[in-house]
Design an enzyme around this catalytic site. Sequence first.
Site, mmCIF file in Angstrom:
data_model
loop_
_atom_site.group_PDB
_atom_site.id
_atom_site.type_symbol
_atom_site.label_atom_id
_atom_site.label_comp_id
_atom_site.label_asym_id
_atom_site.label_seq_id
_atom_site.Cartn_x
_atom_site.Cartn_y
_atom_site.Cartn_z
ATOM 1 N N LEU A 132 0.850 -1.179 0.000
ATOM 2 C CA LEU A 132 0.000 0.000 0.000
ATOM 3 C C LEU A 132 0.887 1.230 0.000
ATOM 4 C CD1 LEU A 132 -2.636 -1.059 2.684
ATOM 5 C CD2 LEU A 132 -3.140 -0.637 0.278
ATOM 6 N N ASP A 133 0.570 2.232 -0.830
ATOM 7 C CA ASP A 133 1.366 3.455 -0.804
ATOM 8 C C ASP A 133 1.046 4.243 0.457
ATOM 9 O OD1 ASP A 133 -1.103 4.551 -1.348
ATOM 10 O OD2 ASP A 133 -0.646 5.067 -3.424
ATOM 11 N N ALA A 134 1.839 5.280 0.703
ATOM 12 C CA ALA A 134 1.757 5.997 1.981
ATOM 13 C C ALA A 134 0.366 6.585 2.271
ATOM 14 C CB ALA A 134 2.822 7.091 2.022
#
Length: 322
Positions: free
Chosen positions: A103-105
């Site tokens: 998952l990206d930030a």
Amino acid sequence: MATPAIRMFRRLEGLFCVYKPPGVHWKLVRDTIETHLLTGLKATPAAPLPQAVRFLARREADAESGAAKGLVVSALSLPALSKHPLVTGPEFQHVKVGVGHRLDAPSSGVLVLAIGNGNRALHNFYSTRVTRDYTLEGEFGTATHDFSHTGRVVEKSTYDHITQDKLDRVLAMLQGVNQKALLMYSKVDMRSQEAYELAARGLLGPEGKSAPILTGLRCIHFQPPNFTLEVQCLNETQKYLRKVVHEIGLELRSTAVCKGVRRTREGHFTLQESLIRHHWTASDVKQAVGKYHASKKSRKSARTEQGPSVTTSGHDAIAAGQ
């Protein structure tokens, strides 16, 4: 003979999932869990030190005169200090934690992790067609350069003409396009009996890597300018999902940005069983891995009772590969 720390580590080997908060990089989540696991392993009671026989010589004195009579050798059992933790150091200096579909930030939700031999199961996990569920928060009336609400605004538009019926029609159209793509990437003759059986069991999907595919798309909340979508997908990225929200706005002759991406399911791992920040400890991870092994055994037994004619899919393929 295995030490208590090694026995503890063996109980940690497997798959589990955590809840990644928004605004936190997945590497920080992994590093934090690795640190907590090392702390738990180091806190495990050390094994008793092995005993070693030592021969000690001492002078024996005369009881009356006090003069030395000679040397006396005695055998004593003493701890072997060469095996002391202060000499050997900690048994574990590094614990490898594998990370699943990242998952990206800005995104949040279910993040699958693996410890030890669980990394092999993690590889088997993603060699199958694993679907994921997301909840997308959108807002009509604005377009940004990166499709998120924090990006640079490039356009403003009206949205009063948008109704839920119009939104549902656009979602149905997008889902139909993705269903055609799903059939195209499946590499199965649609006129064959195999295609019919796979479709009946819900196993029809792309072979290997493919473009992102939305297998399900519906609106679960509509209150303009805000709306919420529930998405089931394959081979997606969070950036792609934000772009989907942007394209929905364009199809409705308006604009839209994505305010939030949250993963609610990955394979059989759900949001309800994800470990939150305060439970990223060795004891909680051990319980989560134990539940994973218990569910794997129950799936194996259920598959055995149903017979070999039943086709395995999704997470069942992981259990079969271990």
